[in-house]
Write a protein that holds these residues in place. Structure first.
Motif, short mmCIF file in Angstrom:
data_model
loop_
_atom_site.label_atom_id
_atom_site.label_comp_id
_atom_site.label_asym_id
_atom_site.label_seq_id
_atom_site.Cartn_x
_atom_site.Cartn_y
_atom_site.Cartn_z
N CYS A 46 38.99 -69.93 -71.73
CA CYS A 46 40.03 -70.60 -71.28
C CYS A 46 41.04 -69.93 -70.06
O CYS A 46 41.21 -70.35 -69.02
CB CYS A 46 41.36 -71.37 -72.23
SG CYS A 46 41.72 -69.87 -73.25
N CYS A 54 40.44 -72.33 -82.65
CA CYS A 54 40.20 -71.44 -81.27
C CYS A 54 39.43 -70.34 -82.09
O CYS A 54 39.65 -69.70 -83.10
CB CYS A 54 41.52 -70.75 -81.05
SG CYS A 54 41.49 -69.57 -79.93
N VAL A 55 38.53 -69.94 -81.30
CA VAL A 55 37.53 -68.81 -81.81
C VAL A 55 37.78 -67.50 -80.69
O VAL A 55 37.21 -66.67 -80.90
CB VAL A 55 36.19 -69.18 -81.53
CG1 VAL A 55 35.76 -70.30 -82.36
CG2 VAL A 55 35.87 -69.78 -80.01
N PHE A 56 38.88 -67.65 -80.17
CA PHE A 56 39.32 -66.52 -79.29
C PHE A 56 38.19 -65.79 -78.32
O PHE A 56 38.01 -64.81 -78.23
CB PHE A 56 39.96 -65.28 -80.16
CG PHE A 56 41.06 -65.72 -80.82
CD1 PHE A 56 42.45 -65.41 -80.25
CD2 PHE A 56 40.98 -66.24 -82.06
CE1 PHE A 56 43.40 -65.77 -80.81
CE2 PHE A 56 42.14 -66.78 -82.55
CZ PHE A 56 43.47 -66.43 -82.12
N CYS A 57 37.48 -67.09 -77.77
CA CYS A 57 36.37 -66.35 -76.93
C CYS A 57 37.05 -66.10 -75.43
O CYS A 57 36.42 -65.23 -74.64
CB CYS A 57 35.53 -67.79 -76.75
SG CYS A 57 36.05 -69.31 -76.00
N GLY A 58 38.21 -66.57 -74.96
CA GLY A 58 38.80 -66.24 -73.72
C GLY A 58 38.28 -66.97 -72.56
O GLY A 58 38.75 -66.68 -71.48
N MET A 108 45.70 -63.98 -72.58
CA MET A 108 45.55 -63.50 -74.05
C MET A 108 45.96 -62.23 -74.12
O MET A 108 45.35 -61.59 -74.94
CB MET A 108 44.06 -63.84 -74.36
CG MET A 108 43.70 -65.28 -74.38
SD MET A 108 42.04 -65.62 -74.98
CE MET A 108 42.27 -65.58 -76.68
N HIS A 124 47.20 -66.42 -77.27
CA HIS A 124 47.45 -66.76 -75.82
C HIS A 124 48.82 -66.88 -75.55
O HIS A 124 49.88 -66.97 -76.58
CB HIS A 124 46.87 -68.26 -75.70
CG HIS A 124 45.59 -68.64 -76.15
ND1 HIS A 124 45.51 -68.70 -77.62
CD2 HIS A 124 44.49 -68.90 -75.44
CE1 HIS A 124 44.08 -68.91 -77.62
NE2 HIS A 124 43.50 -68.98 -76.44
N CYS A 184 36.90 -74.96 -73.04
CA CYS A 184 36.99 -74.47 -74.45
C CYS A 184 35.76 -74.98 -75.28
O CYS A 184 35.61 -76.30 -75.40
CB CYS A 184 38.40 -74.94 -75.01
SG CYS A 184 38.48 -74.50 -76.54
N PRO A 185 35.11 -74.10 -75.69
CA PRO A 185 34.11 -74.53 -76.57
C PRO A 185 34.49 -75.08 -77.96
O PRO A 185 33.69 -75.69 -78.56
CB PRO A 185 33.25 -73.14 -76.81
CG PRO A 185 34.28 -72.11 -76.62
CD PRO A 185 35.40 -72.81 -75.82
N ALA A 186 35.81 -74.78 -78.59
CA ALA A 186 36.05 -75.16 -79.57
C ALA A 186 36.70 -76.55 -79.52
O ALA A 186 37.37 -77.07 -80.63
CB ALA A 186 37.04 -74.03 -80.46
N CYS A 243 39.98 -77.17 -78.48
CA CYS A 243 41.09 -77.10 -79.08
C CYS A 243 42.44 -76.98 -78.24
O CYS A 243 43.48 -77.05 -78.77
CB CYS A 243 41.22 -75.74 -79.94
SG CYS A 243 41.14 -74.49 -79.08
N ILE A 244 42.13 -77.33 -77.10
CA ILE A 244 43.42 -77.32 -76.45
C ILE A 244 43.82 -78.76 -75.90
O ILE A 244 42.71 -79.52 -75.53
CB ILE A 244 43.12 -76.49 -74.87
CG1 ILE A 244 42.80 -75.03 -75.26
CG2 ILE A 244 44.47 -76.65 -74.17
CD1 ILE A 244 42.70 -74.30 -74.00
S1 SF4 Z 1 40.02 -68.66 -76.46
FE1 SF4 Z 1 40.63 -70.47 -75.20
S2 SF4 Z 1 38.61 -71.46 -74.72
FE2 SF4 Z 1 38.19 -69.93 -76.42
S3 SF4 Z 1 38.40 -71.31 -78.30
FE3 SF4 Z 1 40.43 -70.53 -77.93
S4 SF4 Z 1 41.50 -71.79 -76.68
FE4 SF4 Z 1 39.33 -72.50 -76.67
#
Ligand code: SF4
Ligand code: SF4
Lengths: 371, 221
Positions: free
Chosen positions: B137, B131-135, B148, B77, B99-101, B103-104
């Motif tokens: 956020c 972070c699972v990089f799902c996007g 991102m 990000h 955010c599902p993880a 982590c923010i």
């Molecule tokens: S990409 Fe964004 S929403 Fe998804 S897990 Fe990471 S910080 Fe959270």
């Protein structure tokens, strides 16, 4: 002082008594050093070879100031890493034997090389320089005897680690090596009969001649069956693929060296590579004319190139031949899948052993007919 | 994409010559002897081919050369800035809610200098280890404040603390737009696509090399 030294050097006593001993000592120091320093090169060949066979690059990252030397630095890095590692002793290990085992594996592996001649003896100013550490009458029997001593180290490692996988690995190694030891010896008997010699230097000398005037009198042409049996048994002797059951990682993790780490583990690896080098040297000596160049026996070569250069040519010939067989070990490792244990034993006792015996009788009959 | 196609494929494979059926070995194969040499021939073919065509190997020397990532790649990000240098983020917490993880971490602050945006993040931290990089956020943000498109993916470090990225790192520590692999809006995406198809791409070369070596070494088992 220097005058005294010069007169002393030219005396008969010095030339016939002390100088040969000094030459032997130099050889006895140089041989193990050369063989030991060949290990990193063999390791390198194995890694890069494996890489190229499998469409990879192989290890090429380690460098000094950006120079990677084709990845040759990796074995050195390995050595440094292994030496710096912590010494761990498993709780249930029998400590004395646990520490003794790696040494017992390495020492015989180095010792075997003593009877291998790497060049024909040359005579310089009346002093004969042999290129063989020990010229003993038992010759190749010494090789067979010493190389089988390595089994003790492996068995000891398997038993003293106090681990069932190690134990199984040790047992497998012991039974496999003992069985193939026998085949190894029997396949050599054929050659002993043909050459009527068991001393390696003498065998190599007679391999300089020609059969029917155009084929070099090498072991492989005289008895190809013995060659294939010997090379199979040699693979099994070194615990190399396809006979690497003592360290079959899918079944018994790492076999007899499972509980060893750091330099002790490195010694097992060293022993494996040492026995590959030695076995390749023995194959070269017995079946591929040793240091002899084809169609150029050492007497002719000495006449051509003189006593100073010809040993180097012969050492080079010997090294190239030996390197080819080392490569064969590596090549086969990345080609053939591992056998099952019962297949290994069946191959030994039901196939190789009878063939080797039949080979002896047939060869004996032919020798009788010819003479 | 229907079931029909699927059954067709299985039908096709039913009598396919490429499938090895269990058949008894022939006498020569049981001897094993000749088969060894066949196997050795296959491996040495690979060895020699690769030895003389070393540069054609499909391997990319990773830390030295990097594979160019596709334009739509979701990388690390970054927090975008307004022309005046303040963060676009208004500390609305939509991203951390989405955010599902989980982590923010945001700590909101208020502008005291009459800035019309009123709120800004005092702290804005993303825990990269979670972070699972799902996007999600990025999608959630109403202000286009988080993107991102940095194209960064090699996020290894020596301590856990260093992998909790702070506001400072997120606003500054990324390559400029031209060097980035990633894209955010349509224009950037098209530009990246154009670069790719212009053949300047390491990827394409590598892919070509892969195909080539496959073509050259055909009759492997
Ligand atoms: S990409 Fe964004 S929403 Fe998804 S897990 Fe990471 S910080 Fe959270
Ligand atoms: S990054 Fe966007 S969604 Fe997240 S708090 Fe800031 S403005 Fe809201």
């Amino acid at each position: 002082m220097s005058f005294y030294l010069e007169t002393y050097i030219s005396t008969y006593v010095f030339k016939t008594l002390y100088l040969p001993i000094m030459i032997k000592i130099v050889l006895a120091v140089a041989f193990p050093l050369v063989v030991l320093s060949a290990i990193p090169i063999v390791v390198w060949m194995e890694r890069r070879g494996a890489g190229l066979i499998q469409d990879r690059m192989g290890p090429n990252r380690s460098n000094i100031a950006g120079y990677t030397f084709f990845g040759l630095l990796h074995p050195i890095n390995d050595a440094i890493k292994m030496i710096m590692k912590e010494t761990l002793t498993p709780e249930r290990a029998k400590v004395l034997f646990y520490f003794l085992a790696p040494a017992l594996v390495v020492i015989p592996a180095i010792m075997t090389f003593a009877v291998i001649p790497v060049a024909a003896p040359v005579e310089i100013e009346g002093v004969v320089i042999p290129f063989q550490v020990a010229t003993i009458d038992t010759g190749l029997l010494y090789v067979l005897a010493i190389s089988s001593l390595g089994i003790y180290g492996i068995m000891m490692a398997g038993w003293a680690s106090g681990n069932k996988f190690s134990m199984l690995g040790g047992l497998r190694a012991a039974s496999q090596m003992l069985s193939y030891e026998m085949v190894l010896g029997i396949s050599l008997v054929t050659l002993f009969m043909i050459y009527a010699e068991i001393e390696p230097a003498a065998i190599v000398e007679s391999q300089g001649e020609l059969i029917f005037g155009f084929i070099p009198k090498w072991g492989i042409f005289l008895s190809p069956v013995a060659f294939f049996i010997f090379i199979t048994a040699a693979f099994a002797e070194c615990n190399r693929t396809p006979f690497d059951l003592p360290e079959a990682d899918s079944e018994i993790v790492a076999g007899y060296h499972l509980e060893y780490g750091g330099m002790k583990f490195a010694m097992f690896m060293m022993a494996e590579y040492l026995s590959i080098i030695t076995m390749s040297a023995v194959v070269t000596t017995m079946f591929f004319g040793g240091y002899q160049l084809p169609f150029l026996p050492s007497a002719k070569l000495h006449a051509l190139a003189g006593p100073f250069i010809s040993p180097f040519i012969q050492i080079a010939a010997f090294s190239v031949k030996t390197l080819f067989f080392i490569w064969l070990y590596i090549w086969a490792r990345w080609t053939l899948p591992r056998f099952r244990y019962d297949q290994v034993m069946k191959l030994c006792y039901l196939k190789l052993f009878p063939i080797a015996l039949a080979n002896i009788f047939i060869t004996a009959a032919i020798i009788l007919l010819i003479s | 994409m229907s079931n029909k196609k699927y059954t067709k494929i299985t039908d096709h494979f039913k009598d396919n010559e490429f499938i090895n059926k269990n058949r008894p070995l022939t006498f020569l194969e049981r001897l094993y002897f000749i088969e060894i040499f066949k196997g050795l021939a296959v491996t040495i073919k690979h060895f020699l081919y690769n030895f003389f065509n070393f540069s054609k190997l499909p391997t990319i020397d990773y830390p030295d050369k990097k594979r160019k990532i596709p334009a739509s790649f979701r990388g690390r990000h970054r927090l975008t800035l307004r022309p005046d240098g303040t963060t676009r983020c208004v500390a609305c917490f939509l991203c951390s809610t989405a955010c599902p993880a989980d982590c923010i971490y945001i700590e909101a602050g208020e502008y005291s200098d009459g800035n019309p945006n009123e709120k800004y993040p005092l702290r804005y931290e993303i825990d990269m280890l979670r972070c699972v990089f799902c996007g999600l956020c990025v999608e959630a943000c109403p202000c286009d404040a988080i993107r991102m498109d940095t194209g960064l993916y090699d996020l290894a470090d020596y301590s856990r603390e260093d992998l909790i990225f702070t506001k400072e790192k997120l606003t500054s520590d990324y390559p400029p737009l031209k060097e980035r692999g990633g894209a955010f809006n349509a224009e950037e995406f098209e530009a990246a696509r154009a670069l790719e198809s212009a053949g300047k791409d390491e990827n394409d070369k590598a892919r070509k090399r892969e195909k080539q070596s496959e073509g050259d070494i055909k009759n492997d088992d």
